[in-house]
Write an enzyme that holds these catalytic residues in place. Structure first.
Site, mmCIF file in Angstrom:
data_model
loop_
_atom_site.group_PDB
_atom_site.id
_atom_site.type_symbol
_atom_site.label_atom_id
_atom_site.label_comp_id
_atom_site.label_asym_id
_atom_site.label_seq_id
_atom_site.Cartn_x
_atom_site.Cartn_y
_atom_site.Cartn_z
ATOM 1 N N HIS A 84 8.595 4.898 -5.341
ATOM 2 C CA HIS A 84 9.311 4.378 -4.173
ATOM 3 C C HIS A 84 10.493 3.500 -4.551
ATOM 4 O O HIS A 84 11.570 3.619 -3.952
ATOM 5 C CB HIS A 84 8.356 3.584 -3.275
ATOM 6 C CG HIS A 84 7.393 4.434 -2.515
ATOM 7 N ND1 HIS A 84 6.462 3.909 -1.651
ATOM 8 C CD2 HIS A 84 7.214 5.769 -2.491
ATOM 9 C CE1 HIS A 84 5.755 4.888 -1.118
ATOM 10 N NE2 HIS A 84 6.182 6.025 -1.624
ATOM 11 N N LYS A 138 4.600 3.442 3.183
ATOM 12 C CA LYS A 138 3.772 2.365 2.658
ATOM 13 C C LYS A 138 2.799 2.918 1.622
ATOM 14 O O LYS A 138 2.479 4.126 1.692
ATOM 15 C CB LYS A 138 3.009 1.701 3.804
ATOM 16 C CG LYS A 138 1.960 2.644 4.402
ATOM 17 C CD LYS A 138 1.786 2.512 5.840
ATOM 18 C CE LYS A 138 1.359 3.758 6.508
ATOM 19 N NZ LYS A 138 1.590 5.046 5.971
#
Length: 346
Positions: A95, A113
């Protein structure tokens, strides 16, 4: 949350990393106002082409009549001039690198997330976005669910008095498979990043800035955490008792305790359909809520509205909250001996 008006051009979305999560999210694009899915990028062109055929041009789960453009690399997707915003759905450890590349390309980033695998990685993404003046947000869809929005309204109105504590759990029973991403330390596997982020973010949403955390749990042979119990101190006696697990299928409910009552979000609290309000010496109130599709569309609409307004952050899911959550997850991982790491991002 406001929606982009019909007169404004819709935000053009690309998906970076068309895996299992991205497929679930893409299916909800039929409910997204103010945005449309136009492109997909993958390290495997075949995978990107399969994704495009599934979700566009009359495919079996089509969300747009126009073909979704296919890019055989992440770099090509980020170079696409007809993409305004990118949803990043790669494994946790990727990420930070993906998000930094996205904002440096001038594209808004919605990062699945947990935001990153580590706290330093999260700081680097936020600093890169602020330096570039580009929007970034963690894709914490729970905050935008109608029942959760209502819970925040009730708290703000003083319905349960001063909030003093939160309890929340989220656990599933998963058979250990060292070849599965969830059990791969290098990819950011483990329950803290996969499920723990939900309970920590929920508590932080209600109680604010965490002061300290005590974490206990167990590890699996690959070095990832199998389960964790967290006692988070939010100062002035306010606490959160949080549980997450790959060993036990826990109920998945959440409770917010106030001086005049409490609010229950029944299972599964991260996308609830009901809210139960209990107040001292008063009859309980049960409210039911309908969600559009599965419920992923709301976070995209938040980004669309923010971009239409020229904002670089969401007031509902600001980067300061994301950093606070990541600090708790990092501390918990350190205490459990989970050596998480982000892939290189500079």
């Amino acid at each position: 949350m406001t929606q982009t008006s019909a007169e404004e051009a819709p935000i053009r979305w690309g998906i970076l990393g068309p895996g299992r999560i991205a497929e679930n999210v893409a299916a909800d694009f039929v409910h997204v106002h103010g945005g449309r899915l136009v492109a997909v990028g993958s390290r495997s062109r075949d995978r990107a082409e399969g994704f495009s055929k599934t979700f566009s041009g009359g495919g079996p789960r089509s969300v747009t009549d126009d073909p979704i453009r296919v890019h055989g690399s992440y770099a090509d997707l980020l170079a696409d001039p007809e993409v305004d915003a990118v949803y990043i759905a790669t494994p946790h450890a990727q990420h930070a690198a993906n998000a930094i590349a996205t904002v440096r390309a001038g594209k808004a980033a919605l990062v699945e997330k947990a935001f990153t695998a580590t706290y330093p990685g999260a700081v680097a993404v936020v600093e890169a976005a602020r330096s570039a003046g580009v929007f970034v947000m963690e894709a914490m869809w729970t905050r935008f669910q109608p029942a959760v929005v209502r819970a925040r309204e009730l708290i703000a109105d003083g319905a349960i008095g001063e909030v003093r504590a939160v309890s929340a759990d989220l656990g599933v029973r998963r058979d250990f498979d060292p070849n599965d991403r969830l059990f791969n330390l290098a990819l950011g596997g483990g329950t803290l990043l996969d499920l723990g982020v939900y309970v920590v973010s929920f508590a932080q949403m209600v109680l604010g800035e965490p002061v300290d955390v005590v974490a206990r749990g167990s590890l699996l042979p690959t070095g990832v955490d199998a389960e964790a119990g967290l006692l988070v101190d939010f100062g002035e006696g306010r606490t959160a008792n949080l549980v997450t697990s790959f060993r036990a299928p826990t109920p998945g409910d959440a409770r917010i305790y106030g001086t005049d009552g409490w609010i229950d979000l029944p299972p599964r609290f991260h996308h609830p359909k009901e809210l139960h309000l209990y107040r001292y010496n008063r009859e309980p109130i049960i409210e039911s809520y309908h969600t559009a599709g599965v419920g992923y569309s709301y976070e995209f609409e938040e980004v669309n509205a923010c971009l239409a307004a020229g904002a670089t952050e969401s007031s509902i899911m600001p980067t300061s909250d994301t950093l606070a959550v990541q600090s708790v997850l990092q501390s918990a991982a350190d205490q459990l001996g989970v050596a998480l790491g982000d892939e290189p991002f500079e």
